[in-house]
Design a protein around this motif. Structure first.
Motif, PDB file in Angstrom:
ATOM      1  N   ILE A  99      -8.513  -7.703   8.541  1.00  0.00           N
ATOM      2  CA  ILE A  99      -8.908  -6.310   8.397  1.00  0.00           C
ATOM      3  C   ILE A  99      -9.318  -5.793   9.771  1.00  0.00           C
ATOM      4  O   ILE A  99      -9.921  -6.532  10.561  1.00  0.00           O
ATOM      5  CB  ILE A  99     -10.036  -6.133   7.355  1.00  0.00           C
ATOM      6  N   ILE A 100      -8.942  -4.568  10.067  1.00  0.00           N
ATOM      7  CA  ILE A 100      -9.332  -3.900  11.307  1.00  0.00           C
ATOM      8  C   ILE A 100     -10.101  -2.651  10.916  1.00  0.00           C
ATOM      9  O   ILE A 100      -9.563  -1.779  10.225  1.00  0.00           O
ATOM     10  CB  ILE A 100      -8.114  -3.503  12.159  1.00  0.00           C
ATOM     11  N   PHE A 101     -11.355  -2.569  11.333  1.00  0.00           N
ATOM     12  CA  PHE A 101     -12.168  -1.381  11.074  1.00  0.00           C
ATOM     13  C   PHE A 101     -12.076  -0.436  12.262  1.00  0.00           C
ATOM     14  O   PHE A 101     -12.114  -0.877  13.413  1.00  0.00           O
ATOM     15  CB  PHE A 101     -13.638  -1.774  10.854  1.00  0.00           C
ATOM     16  N   PHE A 102     -11.980   0.866  11.970  1.00  0.00           N
ATOM     17  CA  PHE A 102     -11.943   1.898  13.000  1.00  0.00           C
ATOM     18  C   PHE A 102     -13.289   2.611  12.995  1.00  0.00           C
ATOM     19  O   PHE A 102     -13.692   3.179  11.987  1.00  0.00           O
ATOM     20  CB  PHE A 102     -10.803   2.884  12.742  1.00  0.00           C
ATOM     21  N   GLN A 103     -13.954   2.607  14.117  1.00  0.00           N
ATOM     22  CA  GLN A 103     -15.305   3.145  14.221  1.00  0.00           C
ATOM     23  C   GLN A 103     -15.341   4.662  14.112  1.00  0.00           C
ATOM     24  O   GLN A 103     -16.263   5.225  13.539  1.00  0.00           O
ATOM     25  CB  GLN A 103     -15.931   2.709  15.547  1.00  0.00           C
ATOM     26  N   ASP A 104     -14.296   5.323  14.637  1.00  0.00           N
ATOM     27  CA  ASP A 104     -14.306   6.783  14.701  1.00  0.00           C
ATOM     28  C   ASP A 104     -12.879   7.324  14.700  1.00  0.00           C
ATOM     29  O   ASP A 104     -11.906   6.568  14.660  1.00  0.00           O
ATOM     30  CB  ASP A 104     -15.066   7.251  15.948  1.00  0.00           C
ATOM     31  N   LYS A 105     -12.761   8.648  14.754  1.00  0.00           N
ATOM     32  CA  LYS A 105     -11.457   9.313  14.725  1.00  0.00           C
ATOM     33  C   LYS A 105     -10.595   8.898  15.919  1.00  0.00           C
ATOM     34  O   LYS A 105      -9.394   8.691  15.781  1.00  0.00           O
ATOM     35  CB  LYS A 105     -11.629  10.832  14.704  1.00  0.00           C
ATOM     36  N   ARG A 106     -11.207   8.754  17.088  1.00  0.00           N
ATOM     37  CA  ARG A 106     -10.460   8.393  18.293  1.00  0.00           C
ATOM     38  C   ARG A 106      -9.775   7.039  18.114  1.00  0.00           C
ATOM     39  O   ARG A 106      -8.579   6.892  18.384  1.00  0.00           O
ATOM     40  CB  ARG A 106     -11.387   8.352  19.519  1.00  0.00           C
ATOM     41  N   SER A 107     -10.494   6.029  17.629  1.00  0.00           N
ATOM     42  CA  SER A 107      -9.896   4.705  17.460  1.00  0.00           C
ATOM     43  C   SER A 107      -8.846   4.706  16.348  1.00  0.00           C
ATOM     44  O   SER A 107      -7.810   4.050  16.459  1.00  0.00           O
ATOM     45  CB  SER A 107     -10.969   3.647  17.195  1.00  0.00           C
ATOM     46  N   PHE A 108      -9.100   5.470  15.276  1.00  0.00           N
ATOM     47  CA  PHE A 108      -8.118   5.594  14.196  1.00  0.00           C
ATOM     48  C   PHE A 108      -6.838   6.241  14.729  1.00  0.00           C
ATOM     49  O   PHE A 108      -5.740   5.764  14.472  1.00  0.00           O
ATOM     50  CB  PHE A 108      -8.704   6.426  13.056  1.00  0.00           C
ATOM     51  N   ASP A 109      -6.979   7.335  15.484  1.00  0.00           N
ATOM     52  CA  ASP A 109      -5.814   8.029  16.052  1.00  0.00           C
ATOM     53  C   ASP A 109      -5.051   7.140  17.035  1.00  0.00           C
ATOM     54  O   ASP A 109      -3.819   7.173  17.082  1.00  0.00           O
ATOM     55  CB  ASP A 109      -6.240   9.321  16.740  1.00  0.00           C
ATOM     56  N   GLU A 110      -5.778   6.346  17.805  1.00  0.00           N
ATOM     57  CA  GLU A 110      -5.130   5.435  18.753  1.00  0.00           C
ATOM     58  C   GLU A 110      -4.268   4.417  18.006  1.00  0.00           C
ATOM     59  O   GLU A 110      -3.135   4.151  18.378  1.00  0.00           O
ATOM     60  CB  GLU A 110      -6.188   4.727  19.596  1.00  0.00           C
ATOM     61  N   PHE A 111      -4.816   3.850  16.934  1.00  0.00           N
ATOM     62  CA  PHE A 111      -4.081   2.853  16.149  1.00  0.00           C
ATOM     63  C   PHE A 111      -2.867   3.476  15.455  1.00  0.00           C
ATOM     64  O   PHE A 111      -1.796   2.880  15.407  1.00  0.00           O
ATOM     65  CB  PHE A 111      -5.004   2.206  15.122  1.00  0.00           C
ATOM     66  N   SER A 150     -24.351 -22.520   4.452  1.00  0.00           N
ATOM     67  CA  SER A 150     -25.157 -22.807   5.633  1.00  0.00           C
ATOM     68  C   SER A 150     -24.489 -22.386   6.932  1.00  0.00           C
ATOM     69  O   SER A 150     -25.038 -22.578   7.996  1.00  0.00           O
ATOM     70  CB  SER A 150     -25.483 -24.300   5.695  1.00  0.00           C
ATOM     71  N   THR A 151     -23.295 -21.826   6.866  1.00  0.00           N
ATOM     72  CA  THR A 151     -22.581 -21.434   8.073  1.00  0.00           C
ATOM     73  C   THR A 151     -23.262 -20.250   8.734  1.00  0.00           C
ATOM     74  O   THR A 151     -23.574 -19.256   8.093  1.00  0.00           O
ATOM     75  CB  THR A 151     -21.110 -21.091   7.749  1.00  0.00           C
ATOM     76  N   LYS A 152     -23.480 -20.358  10.028  1.00  0.00           N
ATOM     77  CA  LYS A 152     -24.043 -19.272  10.823  1.00  0.00           C
ATOM     78  C   LYS A 152     -22.895 -18.593  11.559  1.00  0.00           C
ATOM     79  O   LYS A 152     -22.237 -19.191  12.393  1.00  0.00           O
ATOM     80  CB  LYS A 152     -25.084 -19.796  11.823  1.00  0.00           C
ATOM     81  N   GLN A 153     -22.651 -17.336  11.254  1.00  0.00           N
ATOM     82  CA  GLN A 153     -21.518 -16.595  11.783  1.00  0.00           C
ATOM     83  C   GLN A 153     -21.930 -15.785  13.006  1.00  0.00           C
ATOM     84  O   GLN A 153     -23.026 -15.236  13.043  1.00  0.00           O
ATOM     85  CB  GLN A 153     -21.024 -15.626  10.701  1.00  0.00           C
ATOM     86  N   ASN A 154     -21.067 -15.726  14.005  1.00  0.00           N
ATOM     87  CA  ASN A 154     -21.315 -14.809  15.112  1.00  0.00           C
ATOM     88  C   ASN A 154     -21.315 -13.388  14.580  1.00  0.00           C
ATOM     89  O   ASN A 154     -20.571 -13.056  13.664  1.00  0.00           O
ATOM     90  CB  ASN A 154     -20.229 -14.941  16.187  1.00  0.00           C
ATOM     91  N   LYS A 155     -22.123 -12.520  15.159  1.00  0.00           N
ATOM     92  CA  LYS A 155     -22.212 -11.136  14.710  1.00  0.00           C
ATOM     93  C   LYS A 155     -20.942 -10.385  15.089  1.00  0.00           C
ATOM     94  O   LYS A 155     -20.479 -10.453  16.212  1.00  0.00           O
ATOM     95  CB  LYS A 155     -23.423 -10.456  15.331  1.00  0.00           C
ATOM     96  N   ALA A 156     -20.387  -9.687  14.134  1.00  0.00           N
ATOM     97  CA  ALA A 156     -19.202  -8.873  14.374  1.00  0.00           C
ATOM     98  C   ALA A 156     -19.624  -7.560  15.005  1.00  0.00           C
ATOM     99  O   ALA A 156     -20.677  -7.011  14.671  1.00  0.00           O
ATOM    100  CB  ALA A 156     -18.478  -8.610  13.061  1.00  0.00           C
ATOM    101  N   SER A 157     -18.805  -7.041  15.909  1.00  0.00           N
ATOM    102  CA  SER A 157     -19.109  -5.759  16.540  1.00  0.00           C
ATOM    103  C   SER A 157     -17.810  -5.058  16.930  1.00  0.00           C
ATOM    104  O   SER A 157     -16.756  -5.673  16.995  1.00  0.00           O
ATOM    105  CB  SER A 157     -19.997  -5.966  17.771  1.00  0.00           C
ATOM    106  N   TYR A 158     -17.926  -3.771  17.183  1.00  0.00           N
ATOM    107  CA  TYR A 158     -16.774  -2.988  17.620  1.00  0.00           C
ATOM    108  C   TYR A 158     -16.479  -3.261  19.091  1.00  0.00           C
ATOM    109  O   TYR A 158     -17.388  -3.444  19.899  1.00  0.00           O
ATOM    110  CB  TYR A 158     -17.042  -1.497  17.436  1.00  0.00           C
ATOM    111  N   HIS A 159     -15.201  -3.289  19.415  1.00  0.00           N
ATOM    112  CA  HIS A 159     -14.741  -3.371  20.798  1.00  0.00           C
ATOM    113  C   HIS A 159     -13.735  -2.244  20.979  1.00  0.00           C
ATOM    114  O   HIS A 159     -12.702  -2.223  20.294  1.00  0.00           O
ATOM    115  CB  HIS A 159     -14.085  -4.730  21.065  1.00  0.00           C
ATOM    116  N   LYS A 160     -14.071  -1.302  21.821  1.00  0.00           N
ATOM    117  CA  LYS A 160     -13.225  -0.125  22.037  1.00  0.00           C
ATOM    118  C   LYS A 160     -12.931   0.581  20.714  1.00  0.00           C
ATOM    119  O   LYS A 160     -11.815   1.028  20.456  1.00  0.00           O
ATOM    120  CB  LYS A 160     -11.944  -0.493  22.766  1.00  0.00           C
ATOM    121  N   GLY A 161     -13.942   0.641  19.839  1.00  0.00           N
ATOM    122  CA  GLY A 161     -13.830   1.378  18.589  1.00  0.00           C
ATOM    123  C   GLY A 161     -13.182   0.641  17.437  1.00  0.00           C
ATOM    124  O   GLY A 161     -12.967   1.222  16.379  1.00  0.00           O
TER     125      GLY A 161
END
Length: 188
Positions: A99-111, A150-161
């Motif tokens: 899954i790819i999440f788009f943070q905003d309109k700019r990132s959605f439009d780019e994709f 018990s799995t510790k997951q790295n925190k997910a974050s946006y990169h370039k939206g």
């Protein structure tokens, strides 16, 4: 022997690539929603693209492919496909959802502008159980634990939206590769 193995991997990729059914999309979305790491993304994202089944295989040279749907405010707006080519030390095959999440309109439009490519700096967080680590131009992820509780997951974050997450469905893949991903988009 190498030709036989390459033929088997090619068949694996083709068969897995054609197994996506209509209900796989809602099931895949439900699977991602069940992860605590994605809750805020679903609540706040401008849109997302979901790929129920991406098949990946390689022996020295590898490939991955999958088809998906693109959503804007939880409404289907387009079709997409992902193709990845890789070269380097690799052996095996695997199937996963993405899954790819788009943070905003700019990132959605780019994709959705047509043919989008992820750069080598893009990263994916693998929502999997137990110990795993992955580094490459197709993503960086790691987690640690004895089982899913018990799995510790790295925190997910946006990169370039954009934020990319994967769920492993099966297979075994050893790799240290240079890879690039290309995404297509066609509006409904």
């Amino acid at each position: 022997m190498k030709k036989l193995l390459l033929s088997l991997i090619t068949v694996f990729v083709l068969v897995a690539g054609f197994t996506v059914q209509a209900d796989d999309y809602s099931q895949t979305i439900d699977n991602f929603k069940s992860s605590p790491a994605t809750k805020d993304f679903f609540n706040q994202a401008y849109g997302y693209a979901v790929y129920p089944t991406i098949a990946k295989a390689g022996v020295g040279i590898g490939a991955a492919h999958g088809k998906g749907l693109v959503y804007l405010h939880n409404k289907k707006v387009g079709k997409s496909s992902m193709t990845q080519l890789s070269i380097g030390f690799q052996l095996g095959g695997q199937v996963y959802s993405q899954i790819i999440f788009f943070q905003d309109k700019r990132s959605f439009d780019e994709f959705t502008s047509g043919n989008f490519e992820f750069s080598a700096s893009a990263s994916a967080v693998a929502l999997t159980a137990a110990v795993q680590a992955q580094v490459g131009s197709s993503g960086i992820s790691s987690s640690k634990g004895a089982d899913s509780s018990s799995t510790k997951q790295n925190k997910a974050s946006y990169h370039k939206g954009m934020a990319v997450m994967t769920l492993t469905k099966g297979g075994l893949m050893y790799e240290a590769v240079l890879a690039g991903q290309k995404y297509s988009y066609i509006a409904l």
